[in-house]
Scaffold this motif. Sequence first.
Motif, PDB file in Angstrom:
ATOM      1  N   VAL A   1     -11.249   4.910 -46.429  1.00 22.74           N
ATOM      2  CA  VAL A   1     -10.227   5.908 -46.111  1.00 22.74           C
ATOM      3  C   VAL A   1     -10.619   6.670 -44.846  1.00 22.74           C
ATOM      4  CG1 VAL A   1      -9.108   8.034 -46.903  1.00 22.74           C
ATOM      5  CG2 VAL A   1      -9.428   6.119 -48.481  1.00 22.74           C
ATOM      6  N   THR A   2     -11.886   7.046 -44.741  1.00 22.32           N
ATOM      7  CA  THR A   2     -12.356   7.708 -43.519  1.00 22.32           C
ATOM      8  C   THR A   2     -12.133   6.812 -42.311  1.00 22.32           C
ATOM      9  OG1 THR A   2     -14.031   8.919 -44.785  1.00 22.32           O
ATOM     10  CG2 THR A   2     -14.360   8.774 -42.407  1.00 22.32           C
ATOM     11  N   PHE A   3     -12.451   5.535 -42.454  1.00 19.05           N
ATOM     12  CA  PHE A   3     -12.229   4.569 -41.373  1.00 19.05           C
ATOM     13  C   PHE A   3     -10.747   4.495 -41.008  1.00 19.05           C
ATOM     14  CE2 PHE A   3     -10.969   0.154 -40.393  1.00 19.05           C
ATOM     15  CZ  PHE A   3     -11.588   0.001 -39.163  1.00 19.05           C
ATOM     16  N   ALA A   4      -9.874   4.493 -42.014  1.00 20.14           N
ATOM     17  CA  ALA A   4      -8.435   4.398 -41.754  1.00 20.14           C
ATOM     18  C   ALA A   4      -7.938   5.612 -40.981  1.00 20.14           C
ATOM     19  CB  ALA A   4      -7.683   4.255 -43.072  1.00 20.14           C
TER      20      ALA A   4
ATOM     21  N   ALA B   1      -9.250   5.369 -37.407  1.00 20.40           N
ATOM     22  CA  ALA B   1      -8.547   4.334 -36.655  1.00 20.40           C
ATOM     23  C   ALA B   1      -7.116   4.760 -36.337  1.00 20.40           C
ATOM     24  CB  ALA B   1      -8.539   3.028 -37.451  1.00 20.40           C
ATOM     25  N   ARG B   2      -6.528   5.556 -37.186  1.00 23.26           N
ATOM     26  CA  ARG B   2      -5.187   6.078 -36.947  1.00 23.26           C
ATOM     27  C   ARG B   2      -5.191   7.148 -35.858  1.00 23.26           C
ATOM     28  NH1 ARG B   2       0.200   5.832 -36.520  1.00 23.26           N
ATOM     29  NH2 ARG B   2       1.330   7.515 -37.547  1.00 23.26           N
ATOM     30  N   GLY B   3      -6.377   7.689 -35.546  1.00 24.98           N
ATOM     31  CA  GLY B   3      -6.488   8.698 -34.511  1.00 24.98           C
ATOM     32  C   GLY B   3      -6.245  10.109 -34.982  1.00 24.98           C
ATOM     33  N   VAL B   4      -6.357  10.340 -36.314  1.00 27.39           N
ATOM     34  CA  VAL B   4      -6.112  11.677 -36.853  1.00 27.39           C
ATOM     35  C   VAL B   4      -7.382  12.294 -37.435  1.00 27.39           C
ATOM     36  CG1 VAL B   4      -3.676  11.255 -37.306  1.00 27.39           C
ATOM     37  CG2 VAL B   4      -5.353  10.699 -39.078  1.00 27.39           C
ATOM     38  N   PHE B   5      -8.521  11.650 -37.188  1.00 31.68           N
ATOM     39  CA  PHE B   5      -9.792  12.156 -37.713  1.00 31.68           C
ATOM     40  C   PHE B   5     -10.843  11.976 -36.631  1.00 31.68           C
ATOM     41  CE2 PHE B   5     -13.718  11.857 -40.249  1.00 31.68           C
ATOM     42  CZ  PHE B   5     -13.587  13.013 -41.011  1.00 31.68           C
ATOM     43  N   PRO B   6     -11.656  13.006 -36.363  1.00 28.61           N
ATOM     44  CA  PRO B   6     -12.646  12.914 -35.278  1.00 28.61           C
ATOM     45  C   PRO B   6     -13.644  11.778 -35.498  1.00 28.61           C
ATOM     46  CG  PRO B   6     -12.389  15.189 -36.015  1.00 28.61           C
ATOM     47  CD  PRO B   6     -11.667  14.338 -37.012  1.00 28.61           C
ATOM     48  N   VAL B   7     -13.788  10.930 -34.500  1.00 32.91           N
ATOM     49  CA  VAL B   7     -14.721   9.798 -34.605  1.00 32.91           C
ATOM     50  C   VAL B   7     -16.142  10.293 -34.835  1.00 32.91           C
ATOM     51  CG1 VAL B   7     -15.694   7.826 -33.361  1.00 32.91           C
ATOM     52  CG2 VAL B   7     -13.236   8.315 -33.208  1.00 32.91           C
ATOM     53  N   ARG B   8     -16.499  11.428 -34.267  1.00 35.73           N
ATOM     54  CA  ARG B   8     -17.871  11.947 -34.412  1.00 35.73           C
ATOM     55  C   ARG B   8     -18.178  12.368 -35.854  1.00 35.73           C
ATOM     56  NH1 ARG B   8     -14.747  16.000 -32.363  1.00 35.73           N
ATOM     57  NH2 ARG B   8     -14.929  18.078 -33.324  1.00 35.73           N
TER      58      ARG B   8
ATOM     59  N   ILE C   1       1.315   1.344 -40.551  1.00 33.78           N
ATOM     60  CA  ILE C   1       1.892   2.676 -40.314  1.00 33.78           C
ATOM     61  C   ILE C   1       2.146   2.892 -38.827  1.00 33.78           C
ATOM     62  CG2 ILE C   1      -0.312   3.918 -40.136  1.00 33.78           C
ATOM     63  CD1 ILE C   1       1.018   6.259 -41.580  1.00 33.78           C
ATOM     64  N   GLY C   2       1.308   2.310 -37.978  1.00 26.37           N
ATOM     65  CA  GLY C   2       1.556   2.420 -36.549  1.00 26.37           C
ATOM     66  C   GLY C   2       2.848   1.735 -36.144  1.00 26.37           C
TER      67      GLY C   2
ATOM     68  N   PRO D   1       0.828   9.358 -34.583  1.00 28.24           N
ATOM     69  CA  PRO D   1       0.682  10.403 -35.605  1.00 28.24           C
ATOM     70  C   PRO D   1       1.123  11.757 -35.082  1.00 28.24           C
ATOM     71  CG  PRO D   1      -1.455   9.862 -34.668  1.00 28.24           C
ATOM     72  CD  PRO D   1      -0.485   8.870 -34.111  1.00 28.24           C
ATOM     73  N   ASP D   2       1.420  12.670 -36.011  1.00 32.18           N
ATOM     74  CA  ASP D   2       1.812  14.020 -35.627  1.00 32.18           C
ATOM     75  C   ASP D   2       0.756  15.018 -36.086  1.00 32.18           C
ATOM     76  OD1 ASP D   2       2.162  14.259 -38.365  1.00 32.18           O
ATOM     77  OD2 ASP D   2       4.353  14.139 -38.271  1.00 32.18           O
ATOM     78  N   LYS D   3       1.008  16.277 -35.806  1.00 32.15           N
ATOM     79  CA  LYS D   3       0.044  17.333 -36.132  1.00 32.15           C
ATOM     80  C   LYS D   3      -0.193  17.432 -37.636  1.00 32.15           C
ATOM     81  CE  LYS D   3      -0.611  22.311 -35.930  1.00 32.15           C
ATOM     82  NZ  LYS D   3       0.147  23.542 -36.096  1.00 32.15           N
ATOM     83  N   ASP D   4       0.851  17.218 -38.442  1.00 34.68           N
ATOM     84  CA  ASP D   4       0.686  17.324 -39.884  1.00 34.68           C
ATOM     85  C   ASP D   4      -0.297  16.282 -40.407  1.00 34.68           C
ATOM     86  OD1 ASP D   4       2.412  19.458 -40.174  1.00 34.68           O
ATOM     87  OD2 ASP D   4       4.174  18.191 -40.385  1.00 34.68           O
ATOM     88  N   GLU D   5      -0.248  15.078 -39.851  1.00 34.79           N
ATOM     89  CA  GLU D   5      -1.205  14.046 -40.254  1.00 34.79           C
ATOM     90  C   GLU D   5      -2.632  14.463 -39.919  1.00 34.79           C
ATOM     91  OE1 GLU D   5      -0.631   9.588 -39.980  1.00 34.79           O
ATOM     92  OE2 GLU D   5       1.023  10.289 -38.727  1.00 34.79           O
ATOM     93  N   LEU D   6      -2.809  15.047 -38.763  1.00 36.79           N
ATOM     94  CA  LEU D   6      -4.138  15.504 -38.350  1.00 36.79           C
ATOM     95  C   LEU D   6      -4.678  16.532 -39.330  1.00 36.79           C
ATOM     96  CD1 LEU D   6      -6.371  15.576 -36.128  1.00 36.79           C
ATOM     97  CD2 LEU D   6      -5.077  17.446 -35.093  1.00 36.79           C
ATOM     98  N   GLU D   7      -3.850  17.491 -39.714  1.00 43.00           N
ATOM     99  CA  GLU D   7      -4.279  18.537 -40.638  1.00 43.00           C
ATOM    100  C   GLU D   7      -4.601  17.951 -42.010  1.00 43.00           C
ATOM    101  OE1 GLU D   7      -1.249  21.469 -40.653  1.00 43.00           O
ATOM    102  OE2 GLU D   7      -1.557  22.065 -38.568  1.00 43.00           O
ATOM    103  N   ALA D   8      -3.794  16.979 -42.457  1.00 46.13           N
ATOM    104  CA  ALA D   8      -4.021  16.378 -43.765  1.00 46.13           C
ATOM    105  C   ALA D   8      -5.308  15.569 -43.789  1.00 46.13           C
ATOM    106  CB  ALA D   8      -2.832  15.498 -44.138  1.00 46.13           C
TER     107      ALA D   8
END
Length: 274
Positions: free
Chosen positions: A98-101, A104-111, A243-244, A250-257
């Motif tokens: 899930v973290t990888f997903a 990869a979606r660009g909504v979670f910091p790679v670091r 999903i892409g 992605p939007d801001k809501d995805e980033l926050e989630a």
Amino acid sequence: MAEPAIDPDAERAALGDRYFIRFEQDTLRQRPLWIRLIIEFLGTLVLVTVAAGSGVINHYVGNAPISRTAAVIAPGAVVMAMIYAWGPLSGLHINPAVTFAFAARGVFPVRWVVPYWVVQFAGAICAALFLQGMFGDVSTGGNYPITSSGGEWKSFVMEGVLTAILASIILNTATGGRSLGHNAAIAVGSTVALLGLFASPISGASMNPARTLGPDIVGNDYTGWWVYIAGPLIGAAIAVAIIGAVRGLPDKDELEAAEGGALPMTVTPTPESN
């Protein structure tokens, strides 16, 4: 000159306003990574304790009092409960796939990916150590491919398909900021249970490298280990591609989630006291 009388009701209202503004600021403040890592560690520990515990306890007490149905519903139920309780604190991935997903979606910091993975595997190993210390033979709570001809490849394909379904549900409930609400808790928890109900005889329906490798490491039994790394990661990548294609960027809501909680709020002016 006499001082103006102070209205007690107005003073209490002003104090209440200041309290609620401070509460909102504390609640919505971007949480530091160490808090997120604690939640990911604890969440994975709880999940693996429940998911692997049924097999270990069945072996310990004999006669398999915990049915297969109960064994696959229990992890789904605990995931649902933890999303309600801890989802806003870390995004509650509790699964390297899930973290990888999300990354990869660009909504979670790679670091943050490696730190999340480290504590997820640490939580899974600690859960396995607890089960081993309490009941012994933690390998009986592990996931293994079916033993029929081509069993490892069939299990690999099944883990990929199951993880693609689960990750698609997680990514799509995150869209629109629903990951922290009732929809995600029910959708994700029930998906974990439903996929296990029909597919657990094939591969154990792990969909989670940490859930499988934690008991494997403690029990020193690595049967079909590659299935539970390659399958979930490929399945997560498929979910990201889907999903892409259907939702676009992605939007801001995805980033926050994905990160848990909300981004820092704009400071609201504090009401002046009388």
